[in-house]
Design a protein around this motif. Structure first.
Motif, PDB file in Angstrom:
ATOM      1  N   ASP A   1      -8.129  -3.907  -5.602  1.00  0.00           N
ATOM      2  CA  ASP A   1      -9.395  -3.285  -5.766  1.00  0.00           C
ATOM      3  C   ASP A   1      -9.345  -1.882  -5.587  1.00  0.00           C
ATOM      4  OD1 ASP A   1     -10.082  -5.743  -6.852  1.00  0.00           O
ATOM      5  OD2 ASP A   1     -11.426  -5.881  -5.208  1.00  0.00           O
ATOM      6  N   LYS A   2      -8.775  -1.397  -4.642  1.00  0.00           N
ATOM      7  CA  LYS A   2      -8.997   0.067  -4.150  1.00  0.00           C
ATOM      8  C   LYS A   2      -8.153   1.014  -5.308  1.00  0.00           C
ATOM      9  CE  LYS A   2      -7.239   2.956  -0.462  1.00  0.00           C
ATOM     10  NZ  LYS A   2      -6.201   3.004   0.283  1.00  0.00           N
ATOM     11  N   HIS A   3      -6.920   0.397  -5.853  1.00  0.00           N
ATOM     12  CA  HIS A   3      -6.420   1.244  -7.034  1.00  0.00           C
ATOM     13  C   HIS A   3      -6.583   0.861  -8.291  1.00  0.00           C
ATOM     14  CE1 HIS A   3      -4.237   3.318  -3.411  1.00  0.00           C
ATOM     15  NE2 HIS A   3      -3.867   2.278  -2.926  1.00  0.00           N
TER      16      HIS A   3
ATOM     17  N   GLU B   1       0.992  -1.174  -0.001  1.00  0.00           N
ATOM     18  CA  GLU B   1      -0.086  -0.029   0.212  1.00  0.00           C
ATOM     19  C   GLU B   1       0.770   1.155  -0.055  1.00  0.00           C
ATOM     20  OE1 GLU B   1      -3.832   0.348   1.033  1.00  0.00           O
ATOM     21  OE2 GLU B   1      -3.450   2.011  -0.337  1.00  0.00           O
TER      22      GLU B   1
ATOM     23  N   GLU C   1       0.948   4.118  -2.706  1.00  0.00           N
ATOM     24  CA  GLU C   1       0.936   5.569  -2.538  1.00  0.00           C
ATOM     25  C   GLU C   1       1.841   6.261  -2.863  1.00  0.00           C
ATOM     26  OE1 GLU C   1      -1.906   6.621  -1.360  1.00  0.00           O
ATOM     27  OE2 GLU C   1      -3.028   5.026  -0.385  1.00  0.00           O
TER      28      GLU C   1
ATOM     29  N   THR D   1      -7.690  -6.562  -1.752  1.00  0.00           N
ATOM     30  CA  THR D   1      -8.357  -5.517  -1.323  1.00  0.00           C
ATOM     31  C   THR D   1      -7.453  -4.147  -1.821  1.00  0.00           C
ATOM     32  OG1 THR D   1      -9.134  -6.583   0.380  1.00  0.00           O
ATOM     33  CG2 THR D   1      -9.381  -4.090   0.747  1.00  0.00           C
ATOM     34  N   ILE D   2      -6.362  -4.195  -1.651  1.00  0.00           N
ATOM     35  CA  ILE D   2      -5.691  -3.113  -2.219  1.00  0.00           C
ATOM     36  C   ILE D   2      -5.436  -2.894  -3.545  1.00  0.00           C
ATOM     37  CG2 ILE D   2      -3.137  -2.147  -2.177  1.00  0.00           C
ATOM     38  CD1 ILE D   2      -2.725  -3.642   0.591  1.00  0.00           C
TER      39      ILE D   2
END
Ligand SMILES: Cc1ncc(COP(=O)(O)O)c(C=O)c1O
Length: 391
Positions: free
Chosen positions: A155-157, A118, A122, A152-153
């Protein structure tokens, strides 16, 4: 007498002539490229891996390159990979002018640390030079990466997720294969792998029909696939209608014939490997800094049995004297390798100290003999040799 690190001849003998017969059939059958054994093995592999599609290819490195090509990964794209892995995981990224961004590992599982992933994403976004595109998680030493957290990470990005299961094929999390989370699983059939052939080989597994079709095209020089032929007349073999730039990456028929036989016993072998690893863990724990940790619910295929020792090189020399071979995976993490020292060119993970857990582990890990046919007497020799090291 030196014992084998991986005893593939013991497995061949256990299979009692089946491999030789399968090779003979493939030779006599004469369909040496993309023969019926390849199709059968692909179906068997898909069933084993609970995937809709499995496609053979030339090796586990190409298996990683194929989805990158299918997704059009290229210049200006970032692909997030662990540094504590075999070179192939990162190597395929610069093939397409994209850049690997190295991610640190979890100290107990040696697999990609989702928290650091993550942070790396970022930092890459903040720097603005590269566009995050793909994450390649590796099932190092046979144990699944933390797919739920990594997915999850992703999908978020909006990132694609590849499970590099070259070492870990057959590993599960709560009974589920990594493909439950990943867009695609890749694997290698290099002989020393838990499911190995008698040369080079690889495969991809996916539930995505479009991706499977594209990869089928790319592995055969970008041949036309069903969707390419819609609304077009072409009266010749579709492999002579080249719709995209591809490569030649097929699994040989003879290797597929061998793999059909080996896949039949693979599930059983994973159980044996787990019994052997459990015994190692119990008997070696008092003598080393750390034995492998497999989180509850995870099943490793134990591609490697890797312990930690503060005097790793002393232990290796001592074991060698006792006729016990060892291997160090990996003495130099990829972000410190000469070939990769220019990556990432961004603000994170570059140079010594960039990935502290990876760097610390590469100094203490050492792998011991491990294979499905390791008997207790031989294992006892390994354990006694480790226990007798006073360094
Ligand atoms: C983690 C990992 N990825 C990819 C590969 C590449 O596989 P191959 O040697 O079949 O190209 C390997 C094989 O050694 C590997 O260990």
């Amino acid at each position: 007498m030196t014992i084998p690190f991986i005893d593939l001849q013991a497995q061949r003998l256990r299979l009692g002539g089946k491999i030789e017969a399968a090779v003979q059939d493939a030779v006599v059958g004469g369909a040496w490229v993309m023969g019926p054994q390849v199709r059968q093995f692909e179906a068997d592999l898909a069933a084993f891996g609970e995937a809709k599609y499995a496609l053979g290819c030339a090796n586990g490195t190409d298996a990683l390159a194929l989805p990158l090509m299918a997704w059009g990964v290229g210049r200006g794209d970032a692909v997030f990979v662990p540094s504590f892995t075999f070179a192939a995981t990162a190597e395929i990224v610069p093939w397409f002018d994209a850049e690997p961004v190295f991610v640190d590992i979890d100290a107990r599982t040696y697999n990609m640390d989702p928290g650091h992933l993550e942070a790396a994403i970022e930092a890459t976004i903040k720097e603005g030079r590269l566009t995050p595109k793909v994450v390649i998680a590796v099932d190092l030493f046979g144990q699944p990466a933390d797919y739920a957290a990594i997915k999850t990470i992703c999908d978020k990005h909006g990132l694609k997720l590849i499970s590099d299961s070259a070492q870990g094929f057959g590993c599960t999390i709560g009974g589920e294969h990594p493909l439950k989370w990943a867009d695609i699983t890749t694997t290698s059939f290099f002989p020393a792998k838990p499911l190995g052939c008698y040369g080079d080989g690889g495969a991809v597994l996916t539930n995505d029909e479009d991706l499977a079709q594209l990869i089928d095209s790319i592995r055969v020089h970008g041949k036309a696939i069903a969707s390419d032929l819609k609304g077009r007349t072409f009266d010749h073999d579709p492999k002579y209608l080249n719709m995209r730039v591809g490569l030649n990456s097929r699994l040989d028929t003879i290797q597929a014939a061998i793999l059909i036989e080996k896949l039949r016993v693979f599930g059983q072998e994973i159980e044996w490997r787990n019994r052997i690893a459990g015994r190692y863990n119990a008997l070696l724990a008092p003598h080393v800094s750390a034995v492998p940790h497999v989180p509850e619910g995870n099943i490793s295929n134990w591609a490697q049995y890797t312990i930690e020792h503060e005097n790793r090189d002393g232990l290796a020399a001592h074991l060698k004297e006792q006729g016990v071979p060892t291997a160090v995976y990996y003495p130099i993490p990829l972000h410190l390798q000469p070939a990769y020292d220019m990556y990432p060119r961004g603000p994170h993970s570059s140079g010594v100290g960039g990935l502290p857990v990876t760097e610390a582990k590469s100094a203490v890990v050492i792998s011991l003999p491990m294979h499905a046919d390791l008997d207790e007497a031989t294992q006892d020799r390994v354990i006694a040799a480790v226990a007798s090291f006073k360094g």
